[in-house]
Design a protein around this motif. Structure first.
Motif, PDB file in Angstrom:
ATOM      1  N   ARG A 100      72.572  29.002 -45.774  1.00  0.00           N
ATOM      2  CA  ARG A 100      73.717  28.113 -45.988  1.00  0.00           C
ATOM      3  C   ARG A 100      74.916  28.889 -46.527  1.00  0.00           C
ATOM      4  O   ARG A 100      76.065  28.603 -46.165  1.00  0.00           O
ATOM      5  N   ALA A 101      74.668  29.877 -47.373  1.00  0.00           N
ATOM      6  CA  ALA A 101      75.766  30.701 -47.887  1.00  0.00           C
ATOM      7  C   ALA A 101      76.515  31.378 -46.749  1.00  0.00           C
ATOM      8  O   ALA A 101      77.756  31.444 -46.759  1.00  0.00           O
ATOM      9  N   LEU A 102      75.775  31.870 -45.756  1.00  0.00           N
ATOM     10  CA  LEU A 102      76.434  32.510 -44.611  1.00  0.00           C
ATOM     11  C   LEU A 102      77.323  31.519 -43.865  1.00  0.00           C
ATOM     12  O   LEU A 102      78.413  31.866 -43.405  1.00  0.00           O
ATOM     13  N   ARG A 103      76.866  30.267 -43.749  1.00  0.00           N
ATOM     14  CA  ARG A 103      77.660  29.251 -43.059  1.00  0.00           C
ATOM     15  C   ARG A 103      78.963  28.960 -43.799  1.00  0.00           C
ATOM     16  O   ARG A 103      79.996  28.669 -43.168  1.00  0.00           O
ATOM     17  N   TYR A 104      78.952  28.992 -45.123  1.00  0.00           N
ATOM     18  CA  TYR A 104      80.159  28.708 -45.906  1.00  0.00           C
ATOM     19  C   TYR A 104      81.126  29.892 -45.972  1.00  0.00           C
ATOM     20  O   TYR A 104      82.250  29.732 -46.452  1.00  0.00           O
ATOM     21  N   ALA A 105      80.717  31.050 -45.474  1.00  0.00           N
ATOM     22  CA  ALA A 105      81.510  32.266 -45.686  1.00  0.00           C
ATOM     23  C   ALA A 105      82.537  32.542 -44.598  1.00  0.00           C
ATOM     24  O   ALA A 105      83.324  33.487 -44.722  1.00  0.00           O
ATOM     25  N   TYR A 106      82.579  31.756 -43.533  1.00  0.00           N
ATOM     26  CA  TYR A 106      83.539  32.027 -42.448  1.00  0.00           C
ATOM     27  C   TYR A 106      84.035  30.711 -41.869  1.00  0.00           C
ATOM     28  O   TYR A 106      83.440  29.655 -42.068  1.00  0.00           O
ATOM     29  N   ASP A 107      85.126  30.794 -41.139  1.00  0.00           N
ATOM     30  CA  ASP A 107      85.763  29.615 -40.569  1.00  0.00           C
ATOM     31  C   ASP A 107      86.058  29.866 -39.094  1.00  0.00           C
ATOM     32  O   ASP A 107      86.747  30.833 -38.735  1.00  0.00           O
ATOM     33  N   GLN A 108      85.537  28.997 -38.227  1.00  0.00           N
ATOM     34  CA  GLN A 108      85.692  29.203 -36.793  1.00  0.00           C
ATOM     35  C   GLN A 108      87.141  29.051 -36.325  1.00  0.00           C
ATOM     36  O   GLN A 108      87.574  29.740 -35.398  1.00  0.00           O
ATOM     37  N   ASP A 109      87.898  28.139 -36.959  1.00  0.00           N
ATOM     38  CA  ASP A 109      89.292  27.968 -36.552  1.00  0.00           C
ATOM     39  C   ASP A 109      90.095  29.243 -36.806  1.00  0.00           C
ATOM     40  O   ASP A 109      90.886  29.677 -35.959  1.00  0.00           O
ATOM     41  N   ARG A 110      89.901  29.841 -37.965  1.00  0.00           N
ATOM     42  CA  ARG A 110      90.604  31.093 -38.271  1.00  0.00           C
ATOM     43  C   ARG A 110      90.147  32.204 -37.334  1.00  0.00           C
ATOM     44  O   ARG A 110      90.958  33.029 -36.886  1.00  0.00           O
ATOM     45  N   MET A 111      88.840  32.244 -37.055  1.00  0.00           N
ATOM     46  CA  MET A 111      88.325  33.242 -36.124  1.00  0.00           C
ATOM     47  C   MET A 111      88.985  33.101 -34.755  1.00  0.00           C
ATOM     48  O   MET A 111      89.421  34.081 -34.134  1.00  0.00           O
ATOM     49  N   ASN A 112      89.089  31.867 -34.289  1.00  0.00           N
ATOM     50  CA  ASN A 112      89.689  31.590 -32.985  1.00  0.00           C
ATOM     51  C   ASN A 112      91.150  32.035 -32.947  1.00  0.00           C
ATOM     52  O   ASN A 112      91.596  32.698 -32.006  1.00  0.00           O
ATOM     53  N   GLN A 113      91.907  31.691 -33.989  1.00  0.00           N
ATOM     54  CA  GLN A 113      93.321  32.067 -34.034  1.00  0.00           C
ATOM     55  C   GLN A 113      93.489  33.588 -34.154  1.00  0.00           C
ATOM     56  O   GLN A 113      94.330  34.185 -33.476  1.00  0.00           O
ATOM     57  N   THR A 114      92.689  34.201 -35.018  1.00  0.00           N
ATOM     58  CA  THR A 114      92.836  35.633 -35.267  1.00  0.00           C
ATOM     59  C   THR A 114      92.471  36.465 -34.050  1.00  0.00           C
ATOM     60  O   THR A 114      93.182  37.416 -33.685  1.00  0.00           O
ATOM     61  N   LEU A 115      91.368  36.116 -33.404  1.00  0.00           N
ATOM     62  CA  LEU A 115      90.860  36.946 -32.311  1.00  0.00           C
ATOM     63  C   LEU A 115      91.414  36.559 -30.944  1.00  0.00           C
ATOM     64  O   LEU A 115      91.616  37.423 -30.088  1.00  0.00           O
ATOM     65  N   TYR A 116      91.678  35.255 -30.741  1.00  0.00           N
ATOM     66  CA  TYR A 116      91.989  34.806 -29.385  1.00  0.00           C
ATOM     67  C   TYR A 116      93.217  33.898 -29.303  1.00  0.00           C
ATOM     68  O   TYR A 116      93.413  33.223 -28.300  1.00  0.00           O
ATOM     69  N   GLY A 117      94.019  33.886 -30.342  1.00  0.00           N
ATOM     70  CA  GLY A 117      95.231  33.078 -30.300  1.00  0.00           C
ATOM     71  C   GLY A 117      94.981  31.606 -30.096  1.00  0.00           C
ATOM     72  O   GLY A 117      95.837  30.880 -29.582  1.00  0.00           O
ATOM     73  N   GLY A 118      93.786  31.133 -30.483  1.00  0.00           N
ATOM     74  CA  GLY A 118      93.458  29.724 -30.338  1.00  0.00           C
ATOM     75  C   GLY A 118      93.022  29.313 -28.958  1.00  0.00           C
ATOM     76  O   GLY A 118      92.856  28.121 -28.689  1.00  0.00           O
ATOM     77  N   SER A 119      92.790  30.263 -28.044  1.00  0.00           N
ATOM     78  CA  SER A 119      92.470  29.914 -26.657  1.00  0.00           C
ATOM     79  C   SER A 119      91.001  29.599 -26.432  1.00  0.00           C
ATOM     80  O   SER A 119      90.631  29.101 -25.373  1.00  0.00           O
ATOM     81  N   TYR A 120      90.151  29.885 -27.421  1.00  0.00           N
ATOM     82  CA  TYR A 120      88.742  29.530 -27.315  1.00  0.00           C
ATOM     83  C   TYR A 120      88.526  28.141 -27.921  1.00  0.00           C
ATOM     84  O   TYR A 120      89.452  27.534 -28.454  1.00  0.00           O
ATOM     85  N   VAL A 121      87.305  27.653 -27.868  1.00  0.00           N
ATOM     86  CA  VAL A 121      86.939  26.361 -28.436  1.00  0.00           C
ATOM     87  C   VAL A 121      86.053  26.615 -29.645  1.00  0.00           C
ATOM     88  O   VAL A 121      85.084  27.369 -29.559  1.00  0.00           O
TER      89      VAL A 121
END
Length: 535
Positions: free
Chosen positions: A306-327
């Motif tokens: 559960r700690a690993l799940r709380y440690a990252y955010d998919q929306d930020r990942m999407n924006q940072t890596l792919y400019g929001g073009s992924y889902v």
């Protein structure tokens, strides 16, 4: 304008516009004529280990098989199941007996008759453990399978001990081969595929390309084909391209006229540009999911998972890596999958403080000198095994490092990934199944599916979850299936058995000379029988 210079809205408008254009192009059947060569460029990691989709567990194998042989049932672009090589089917009231009527007058490409004996041969082959057809056998209901009977030349009966609710999906991806050819070529059959479909396999140069040529004797028909008879194209060459930069530019160089799996950063090169079309296919199934090995130290503690799940955010990942073009994907299924549970969207949100508290509770303490937590003198070092999208692994590693977890990224080819999964030689591993039906959850989280060829890689043992997943495989009532799959999604999310990340839409780019391209219900599936090359 590159992808990062496009807004999310403009990208969606571009792809929606392209879809409309592709659909309009597909209606120009009267102008289409035989001829032309289609060259499809695909990422190298999409090349299957075996071209025989009765054995290989990847969608790419089944897609390439669909060029050579038709399934009994077709899953249409709109998500409907319609007859193809079967003219119809009936099921017994208890859901345990399926009777399929077959098209008459068809032969495989080597002259072998397509009949009930051939269908029985193919089903028996998949169900035979020596074929090592774990995933396809699962889709066809191997756990409940009893036998296949030939009723008459054009009628086959498949009998199960318990219902197989998602059988139609299995039949829609199940490749049917000439029994004569399978017997003749034996272990070398994958180099000599023989179906009854629109194209013949002309050759497979591993690591480079697969070639198909037109089958002039093919009997295509509506509604699953928009025109009657043989395909328009003379040939299809599928090239496997390892360099993402080359894959993004290959239409410009003229070395291909269609790219299946265009890198997201190259979408802006072609979207709304003269001479090109871009189509986006959104995918059902898991998305890019990473399963956690709950038999490993550290990960056998739900607090760490559960700690690993709380440690990252998919929306930020999407924006940072792919400019929001992924889902973004927050649960074990994408929102394009039947019976998707919306509750997963709010189950875990970025909360590094909560992650640190959970790790503290689990006994993993800070080491200010190294920045990596330790317990009993052992550092909290984990390995993530993946096939592609290394940048996702690196992003996760950076986020987890902030809470004291040392995540090391290993990129391996598909066969190595499967070997590592089956041997349990991993902490976290890429695991992705694509299916319109949610029954992949039973494949992945029913504990007895941890076996050679199985997909329960988390090794998680939970009698209550097993009971729910077993019932999903025995009831055909849609309301009950929805309730059961919702409960299963809740449990695997609460127990943090996986790290969901993103879904990479399957971007297709093509020159405007490519006409009649159609997507399937799954974003990674498309139909080639109606494709033509305009002059």
């Amino acid at each position: 304008m590159g992808l990062h210079g496009m807004t999310r809205r403009s990208l969606l408008l571009a792809t929606c516009s392209a879809l409309a254009g592709a659909s309009a192009a597909g209606r120009s059947w009267a102008a289409a004529a035989p001829g032309g060569a289609l060259t499809i460029a695909m990422p190298a990691d999409a090349e299957p280990a075996s071209l025989d989709g009765q054995v290989d567990p990847y969608v790419s194998a089944w897609l390439l098989n669909s060029f050579v042989t038709d399934p009994l049932v077709m899953l249409t672009s709109s998500g409907r199941y319609i007859p193809m090589l079967a003219t119809g089917w009936t099921t017994a009231a208890d859901g345990r007996v399926w009777t399929l009527s077959l098209r008459q007058g068809l032969v495989f490409q080597d002259g072998t008759p397509f009949d009930a004996e051939a269908v029985k041969f193919n089903i028996d082959r998949v169900m035979n453990p020596e074929t090592h057809s774990a995933l396809m056998a699962s889709y066809l209901g191997v756990k409940n399978y009893l036998k296949t009977e030939v009723v008459d030349r054009l009628t086959v009966r498949v009998i199960y001990g318990s219902p197989v609710p998602a059988l139609l999906y299995g039949l829609s991806i199940f490749p049917l081969w000439s029994p004569t050819a399978v017997r003749q070529f034996g272990s070398g059959f994958q180099q000599h595929l023989v179906g009854e479909g629109a194209f013949r396999l002309a050759g497979w140069a591993r690591g480079d390309n697969v070639r198909f040529v037109r089958n002039p004797a093919y009997h295509g028909a509506r509604p699953w084909q928009e025109h009657e008879g043989a395909p328009f194209l003379e040939s299809i060459t599928v090239r496997f391209v390892g360099d993402q930069g080359v894959l993004g530019q290959i239409l410009k160089t003229g070395e291909a006229n269609l790219v299946a799996g265009l890198p997201a950063q190259a979408v802006g090169t072609y979207a709304n540009q003269p001479g090109y079309e871009v189509v986006a296919g959104y995918q059902s199934g898991n998305g890019m999911m990473f399963s956690m090995n709950t038999a490993r130290p550290a990960l056998n503690d739900v607090r760490v998972r559960r700690a690993l799940r709380y440690a990252y955010d998919q929306d930020r990942m999407n924006q940072t890596l792919y400019g929001g073009s992924y889902v973004t994907v927050r649960g074990p299924l994408t929102k394009y999958t039947l019976y998707y549970w919306k509750g997963a969207e709010n189950a875990y949100r970025l909360d590094p403080g909560r992650a640190r508290s959970l790790l503290d509770e689990a006994g993993w303490k800070d080491n200010p000198r190294t920045g990596v937590r330790e317990k009993d003198g052992r550092p909290l070092t984990l390995t993530i095994v993946m096939l592609h999208h290394k940048e996702i692994g690196e992003y996760l590693a950076a986020q987890l490092r902030a809470v004291g977890v040392d995540l090391r990224v290993e990129v391996v080819p598909g066969p190595v990934q499967l070997q590592r999964a089956f041997s349990g030689d991993f902490d976290i591993i890429y695991e992705r199944l694509r299916s319109y039906e949610p029954d992949i959850l039973a494949d992945e989280f029913y504990s007895k599916n941890y076996r050679p060829g199985g997909w329960a890689w988390t090794r998680y043992q939970n009698a209550a979850l097993d009971k729910v997943l077993l019932e999903t495989q025995s009831t055909t009532d849609p309301a009950r299936r929805r309730a059961l799959f919702t409960e299963a999604q809740k449990t695997v999310t609460e127990q943090a058995l996986y790290l969901p990340t993103l879904d990479d839409p399957q971007y297709y780019a093509m020159t405007r000379k490519v006409r009649g391209f159609r997507l399937g219900a799954i974003g990674s599936w498309y139909f080639v029988n109606d494709v033509s090359i305009s002059t």
